[in-house]
Write a protein that holds these residues in place. Structure first.
Motif, short mmCIF file in Angstrom:
data_model
loop_
_atom_site.label_atom_id
_atom_site.label_comp_id
_atom_site.label_asym_id
_atom_site.label_seq_id
_atom_site.Cartn_x
_atom_site.Cartn_y
_atom_site.Cartn_z
N LYS A 7 0.94 -1.13 0.14
CA LYS A 7 -0.03 0.06 0.00
C LYS A 7 0.85 1.39 -0.05
CE LYS A 7 -2.26 3.57 2.08
NZ LYS A 7 -1.70 4.42 2.90
N GLY A 155 -8.13 8.24 5.15
CA GLY A 155 -7.23 7.53 5.52
C GLY A 155 -7.59 5.92 5.11
N ASP A 158 -5.64 2.53 3.78
CA ASP A 158 -4.97 1.52 4.52
C ASP A 158 -5.87 0.19 4.79
OD1 ASP A 158 -2.77 3.04 5.25
OD2 ASP A 158 -3.86 4.16 7.10
N LYS A 213 -2.68 8.58 13.05
CA LYS A 213 -3.53 8.43 11.92
C LYS A 213 -2.15 7.78 11.15
CE LYS A 213 -1.66 12.50 9.19
NZ LYS A 213 -2.21 12.96 8.10
MG MG Z 1 -2.98 7.43 5.62
#
Ligand code: MG
Ligand code: ADP
Ligand code: ASP
Length: 421
Positions: A7, A155, A158, A213
């Protein structure tokens, strides 16, 4: 040779030059014989830019229809990324193909802007892998049962990556980002922060949920549920460092409790500025009041985090809770118009300038006095604690936002987190 999911976050994908480096890194892994699925984020700043455009034209009150369009817009950032990365890989001489969430498909519920992944169809991906292609899948997005594009919350790439790794039963999920692992706290706030070689799944879950985060919380949940070996590492090392060195770098999330790992009582410090506090003064101290207040807030689909009810004086008490700062105005309004009268309370006040600082560590289970040390450290800095909440492996305090960095640094020092464990 394994099946590996990579990723790459927004900064790692931030320019065509960086995308070229990402492609070279992937090519290194592919040439070593691994089968690769890659999940990139939008280029850095792109999701903010897209949501900024959307905000300019949005109706004043969000509706299900307007939320749908937000996802339609925000998801395009990742679509560009996957195409660019596929081209860069082809330029490297590899066979590569990119897919949007709906093409895989990555199926989610219909909760626009915070959808949850329900299932991932692995057929198409496996066929490509079998044909020797690198498969690139958009992070952050999916498709609901009605064919609408959805996104997984900020986010969320992920989570896409770990979910893809779980669906494919990949050997490892490598989360490449702009730091070289998970640190004792955000190294941007505390330069002395130390990288953890391993972090237990439970600690990572707490740290993510309390504001770190570096990983979206749902990605950690997926990693735990499906036992996906997950590692956080840097995309900024030279792309041609030896593969086995790269494979051992960063921070590994572990699922077994290791004796050695328990040496540190506190493993990390998390913080968030995303909260706001609401206090209702002069609430009658009788059964049903908390449920009246929080029921109204829940009915408006607003999540409540920390809750404190004070000891009553003369049959009345104060009741405080925190909500996400984005929900603050709505929650305050709701209490003023709908709850104050019904609860026979005196007044309501609010403070959007608070923050929450938390210490996290599985060692806290077996040690006493950890919270006391936290409170003493804050007192020595003259920082007033407004609210406290604890669990077995964390203690969180709500304090004035202006003391956030001071608190994090002081706690980092007090718990000796800069020292090697
Ligand atoms: Mg992130
Ligand atoms: P990406 O775009 O790769 O997803 P993010 O910005 O979402 O990257 O996450 C990485 C950032 O998380 C780091 O740059 C760092 O500032 C922040 N961060 C917060 N807490 C931590 C922590 N405990 N360890 C490492 N990074 C952290
Ligand atoms: N591009 C999305 C965001 O900025 C998802 C991600 O980067 O993980 O939130």
């Amino acid at each position: 040779m394994g099946l590996i999911v990579h990723k790459y976050g927004g900064t790692s994908m931030g320019s065509t030059e960086r995308i070229r480096n990402v492609a070279r890194r992937i090519a290194k892994w592919a040439r070593a014989g691994h089968r690769l699925v890659v999940v990139p984020s939008a280029m850095s700043g792109e999701t903010n830019r897209l949501l900024g455009l959307a905000k300019e034209l949005s109706p004043p009150k969000a509706t299900a229809a307007s939320m749908r369009e937000l996802d339609q817009i925000a998801a395009t950032g990742e679509q560009v990324s996957v195409g660019l990365l596929a081209l860069a890989l082809q330029a490297e001489g590899l066979e590569a193909v990119s897919y949007s969430g709906w093409q895989v498909p990555v199926r989610t519920d219909s909760a626009f802007t915070k959808a949850r992944i329900r299932s991932i169809d692995d057929q198409r991906v496996r066929a490509d892998l079998d044909a020797g292609r690198v498969v690139i899948i958009t992070g952050f997005q999916g498709v609901d049962d009605h064919g609408n594009v959805t996104t997984l919350g900020r986010g969320g790439s992920d989570t896409s990556a770990v979910a893809v790794a779980a669906a494919l039963r990949a050997d490892e999920c490598l989360i490449y980002t702009d730091v070289d692992g998970v640190y004792t706290t955000d190294p941007r706030i505390v330069p002395e922060a130390r990288r953890l070689h391993t972090v237990s799944f439970e600690e990572m879950l707490e740290m993510a949920s309390l504001g770190s985060k570096v990983l979206q919380i749902r990605s950690v949940e997926f990693a735990g549920k499906y036992r996906v070996p997950t590692r956080v590492l840097s995309s900024f090392t030279d792309w041609d460092i030896p593969l086995d060195e790269e494979a051992r770098s960063g921070t590994l999330i572990t699922f077994e409790e290791d004796e050695k790992m328990e040496q540190a009582v506190v493993s990390g410090i998390a913080f968030t500025r995303d909260e706001a506090k609401i206090t209702i003064v002069g609430v009658p101290d009788r059964p049903g009041i908390a449920s009246l207040i929080l029921g109204a807030v829940a009915d408006a689909n607003i999540d409540v985090d920390v809750i404190v009810q004070n000891v009553s004086h003369g049959g009345r008490t104060d009741f405080s809770f925190t909500v996400n700062r984005n929900d603050y105005a709505r929650a305050l309004d709701l209490i003023k118009t709908g709850v104050l009268g019904a609860a026979d309370a005196t007044e309501v006040s609010g403070d959007p300038k608070i923050c929450k600082v938390s210490i996290v560590g599985i060692g806290m289970r077996s040690h006493v006095g950890v919270a006391a040390k936290m409170f003493r450290t804050l007192a020595e800095e003259g920082i007033n604690i407004q609210m406290v909440t604890t669990s077995e492996i964390k203690t969180s305090v709500v304090i004035d936002e202006k003391y956030m960095e001071l608190a994090v640094r002081a706690l980092h020092r007090a718990f000796e987190l800069e020292q090697p464990a």
